[in-house]
Design a protein around this motif. Sequence first.
Motif, PDB file in Angstrom:
ATOM      1  N   GLU A  11       9.768 -61.735  52.746  1.00 52.01           N
ATOM      2  CA  GLU A  11       9.143 -60.439  52.477  1.00 52.01           C
ATOM      3  C   GLU A  11       9.237 -60.018  51.012  1.00 52.01           C
ATOM      4  N   LEU A  12       9.897 -60.832  50.184  1.00 47.63           N
ATOM      5  CA  LEU A  12       9.931 -60.498  48.763  1.00 47.63           C
ATOM      6  C   LEU A  12       8.487 -60.485  48.276  1.00 47.63           C
ATOM      7  N   PRO A  13       8.120 -59.499  47.475  1.00 46.68           N
ATOM      8  CA  PRO A  13       6.722 -59.419  47.048  1.00 46.68           C
ATOM      9  C   PRO A  13       6.273 -60.713  46.368  1.00 46.68           C
ATOM     10  N   ILE A  14       5.230 -61.319  46.920  1.00 50.09           N
ATOM     11  CA  ILE A  14       4.866 -62.659  46.461  1.00 50.09           C
ATOM     12  C   ILE A  14       4.426 -62.685  44.999  1.00 50.09           C
ATOM     13  N   GLU A  15       3.798 -61.617  44.552  1.00 50.98           N
ATOM     14  CA  GLU A  15       3.366 -61.619  43.147  1.00 50.98           C
ATOM     15  C   GLU A  15       4.583 -61.539  42.213  1.00 50.98           C
ATOM     16  N   GLY A  16       5.612 -60.825  42.672  1.00 49.41           N
ATOM     17  CA  GLY A  16       6.853 -60.756  41.896  1.00 49.41           C
ATOM     18  C   GLY A  16       7.516 -62.125  41.815  1.00 49.41           C
ATOM     19  N   VAL A  17       7.501 -62.837  42.947  1.00 47.43           N
ATOM     20  CA  VAL A  17       8.071 -64.187  42.970  1.00 47.43           C
ATOM     21  C   VAL A  17       7.285 -65.078  42.012  1.00 47.43           C
ATOM     22  N   ALA A  18       5.955 -64.968  42.074  1.00 44.68           N
ATOM     23  CA  ALA A  18       5.103 -65.792  41.204  1.00 44.68           C
ATOM     24  C   ALA A  18       5.429 -65.525  39.747  1.00 44.68           C
ATOM     25  N   GLU A  19       5.628 -64.251  39.423  1.00 46.85           N
ATOM     26  CA  GLU A  19       5.943 -63.919  38.034  1.00 46.85           C
ATOM     27  C   GLU A  19       7.292 -64.489  37.625  1.00 46.85           C
ATOM     28  N   ARG A  20       8.236 -64.447  38.575  1.00 42.38           N
ATOM     29  CA  ARG A  20       9.543 -65.029  38.295  1.00 42.38           C
ATOM     30  C   ARG A  20       9.438 -66.530  38.076  1.00 42.38           C
ATOM     31  N   LEU A  21       8.405 -67.134  38.624  1.00 41.33           N
ATOM     32  CA  LEU A  21       8.193 -68.570  38.435  1.00 41.33           C
ATOM     33  C   LEU A  21       7.429 -68.833  37.140  1.00 41.33           C
ATOM     34  N   GLY A  22       7.056 -67.747  36.474  1.00 41.06           N
ATOM     35  CA  GLY A  22       6.387 -67.905  35.195  1.00 41.06           C
ATOM     36  C   GLY A  22       4.875 -67.843  35.279  1.00 41.06           C
ATOM     37  N   LEU A  23       4.342 -67.545  36.447  1.00 41.03           N
ATOM     38  CA  LEU A  23       2.888 -67.467  36.571  1.00 41.03           C
ATOM     39  C   LEU A  23       2.446 -66.078  36.103  1.00 41.03           C
ATOM     40  N   LYS A  29      -4.463 -62.476  40.943  1.00 42.72           N
ATOM     41  CA  LYS A  29      -4.868 -63.871  40.730  1.00 42.72           C
ATOM     42  C   LYS A  29      -4.036 -64.490  39.620  1.00 42.72           C
ATOM     43  N   CYS A  30      -3.954 -65.811  39.630  1.00 43.69           N
ATOM     44  CA  CYS A  30      -3.346 -66.491  38.483  1.00 43.69           C
ATOM     45  C   CYS A  30      -3.880 -67.917  38.409  1.00 43.69           C
ATOM     46  N   LEU A  31      -3.573 -68.585  37.294  1.00 46.70           N
ATOM     47  CA  LEU A  31      -3.959 -69.992  37.166  1.00 46.70           C
ATOM     48  C   LEU A  31      -3.155 -70.763  38.197  1.00 46.70           C
ATOM     49  N   CYS A  32      -3.776 -71.672  38.887  1.00 47.83           N
ATOM     50  CA  CYS A  32      -3.073 -72.439  39.914  1.00 47.83           C
ATOM     51  C   CYS A  32      -2.207 -73.496  39.242  1.00 47.83           C
ATOM     52  N   PRO A  33      -0.907 -73.477  39.522  1.00 48.28           N
ATOM     53  CA  PRO A  33      -0.021 -74.455  38.885  1.00 48.28           C
ATOM     54  C   PRO A  33      -0.103 -75.829  39.562  1.00 48.28           C
ATOM     55  N   PHE A  34      -0.849 -75.917  40.653  1.00 49.52           N
ATOM     56  CA  PHE A  34      -0.848 -77.159  41.427  1.00 49.52           C
ATOM     57  C   PHE A  34      -2.043 -78.058  41.150  1.00 49.52           C
ATOM     58  N   SER A  47      -1.381 -57.966  51.414  1.00 47.73           N
ATOM     59  CA  SER A  47      -1.154 -57.470  52.772  1.00 47.73           C
ATOM     60  C   SER A  47      -0.410 -58.490  53.625  1.00 47.73           C
ATOM     61  N   LYS A  48      -0.693 -59.780  53.388  1.00 44.34           N
ATOM     62  CA  LYS A  48      -0.028 -60.809  54.189  1.00 44.34           C
ATOM     63  C   LYS A  48       1.121 -61.471  53.439  1.00 44.34           C
ATOM     64  N   ASN A  49       1.265 -61.126  52.146  1.00 42.40           N
ATOM     65  CA  ASN A  49       2.285 -61.717  51.283  1.00 42.40           C
ATOM     66  C   ASN A  49       2.131 -63.244  51.186  1.00 42.40           C
ATOM     67  N   THR A  50       0.900 -63.684  50.971  1.00 44.72           N
ATOM     68  CA  THR A  50       0.632 -65.124  50.875  1.00 44.72           C
ATOM     69  C   THR A  50      -0.185 -65.429  49.618  1.00 44.72           C
ATOM     70  N   GLY A  61       3.558 -68.944  51.750  1.00 45.19           N
ATOM     71  CA  GLY A  61       4.258 -67.694  51.456  1.00 45.19           C
ATOM     72  C   GLY A  61       5.213 -67.882  50.297  1.00 45.19           C
ATOM     73  N   THR A  62       6.179 -66.970  50.208  1.00 48.57           N
ATOM     74  CA  THR A  62       7.094 -66.990  49.055  1.00 48.57           C
ATOM     75  C   THR A  62       7.893 -68.288  48.971  1.00 48.57           C
ATOM     76  N   ILE A  63       8.437 -68.709  50.133  1.00 44.84           N
ATOM     77  CA  ILE A  63       9.302 -69.891  50.113  1.00 44.84           C
ATOM     78  C   ILE A  63       8.489 -71.149  49.763  1.00 44.84           C
ATOM     79  N   ASP A  64       7.296 -71.257  50.360  1.00 46.64           N
ATOM     80  CA  ASP A  64       6.433 -72.411  50.047  1.00 46.64           C
ATOM     81  C   ASP A  64       6.091 -72.460  48.561  1.00 46.64           C
ATOM     82  N   LEU A  65       5.824 -71.276  48.018  1.00 40.31           N
ATOM     83  CA  LEU A  65       5.435 -71.214  46.610  1.00 40.31           C
ATOM     84  C   LEU A  65       6.562 -71.754  45.725  1.00 40.31           C
ATOM     85  N   VAL A  66       7.785 -71.325  46.039  1.00 40.67           N
ATOM     86  CA  VAL A  66       8.928 -71.775  45.248  1.00 40.67           C
ATOM     87  C   VAL A  66       9.161 -73.277  45.459  1.00 40.67           C
ATOM     88  N   MET A  67       9.088 -73.717  46.733  1.00 41.22           N
ATOM     89  CA  MET A  67       9.311 -75.143  47.036  1.00 41.22           C
ATOM     90  C   MET A  67       8.363 -76.009  46.242  1.00 41.22           C
TER      91      MET A  67
END
Length: 320
Positions: A11-23, A29-34, A47-50, A61-67
């Motif tokens: 439930e951690l805000p996914i955009e916050g997680v993305a920013e913590r990852l440097g995105l 939206k952001c540039l896709c790192p993949f 709304s879905k945190n994905t 979700g958040t965990i997949d993004l970090v993984m």
Amino acid sequence: MDRLELQKLRELPIEGVAERLGLQVSRHKCLCPFHADNHPSLSFKVSKNTYRCFVCGASGGTIDLVMRHLNLDFKAACRWLQTLSGSPCLGGEDDPTQSTQKGLFLCTATQRESPACTFDATRYERFFERPWLLPEARKFLFEERQLDPRVVRWCRLTSWKDKQGVAWLQIPYYNKEGQLVGIQNRNLVKGALPRFRFPQGSQCGIYNLPVLNLLKPGEQLFITEGCSDCWAMLSAGHKAIAIPSATLLTNDVRGKMEEVRCKFAIQFHMYPDRDAPGERLFLQLQKVLSSLVHHQLPPDCKDFSDLYLSTITKTKTQNG
Ligand SMILES: [Zn+2]
């Protein structure tokens, strides 16, 4: 980790997680790192945190993004998300039972400057005037890490027990002028969570900045990832500073390293951790410090602490 804990990470805000990852997230939206992306194709559904990339199909979700982004397994990704809870401005210092996750994303760069998030050094300075090492701390520092007692004194490491009886190592962060700017508390119970806690407003950016005052022109300065490697480096007789152990160089750290490069005519060295994030960090740092020298760890060492320990053990075996 229980289901509730996992739920919190999800439930951690996914955009916050993305920013913590440097995105760099803008308008969800952001540039896709993949994939090689030059126009933001990864979008976030708040709304879905994905997240989902419309070009390469990466989603989750958040965990997949970090993984995926850090190339970690599920457990390690969860741990990474939990370690984030040790970010500055969490508060919770006086109440360890309080969940600290919530504060994590509330404190953005601008909020960090606000009075509510200011670090009150006067409250903590006295702890480091007469450092006190509990048996748990001594065991960790001198037996497990084999650190030089002079290094432990120089770093003014101290320890304390919270109301629950958990022993914490208290690591002060000073600026170059020797002012206390932040504190990192490290849980001395192996595997216990949270691993780190930071008093409100702690600025735990670059560690061991006072060492810069001892540098002579042309001297070598090692840069490590996190303070444990820094202690090992100092115990091995090198001068060293540490940048936060994260896969991403924050703008703040980048700016400070640029300052160090401009002010000091010294050589920069690094033993990157033997993994993809370690190498990534080296490359990012090299953009700031173009002359940064890369040292390769031997295959059986994942970080400099490992190398230090194996060297110490060998010396002891030879001598004894
Ligand atoms: Zn993509």
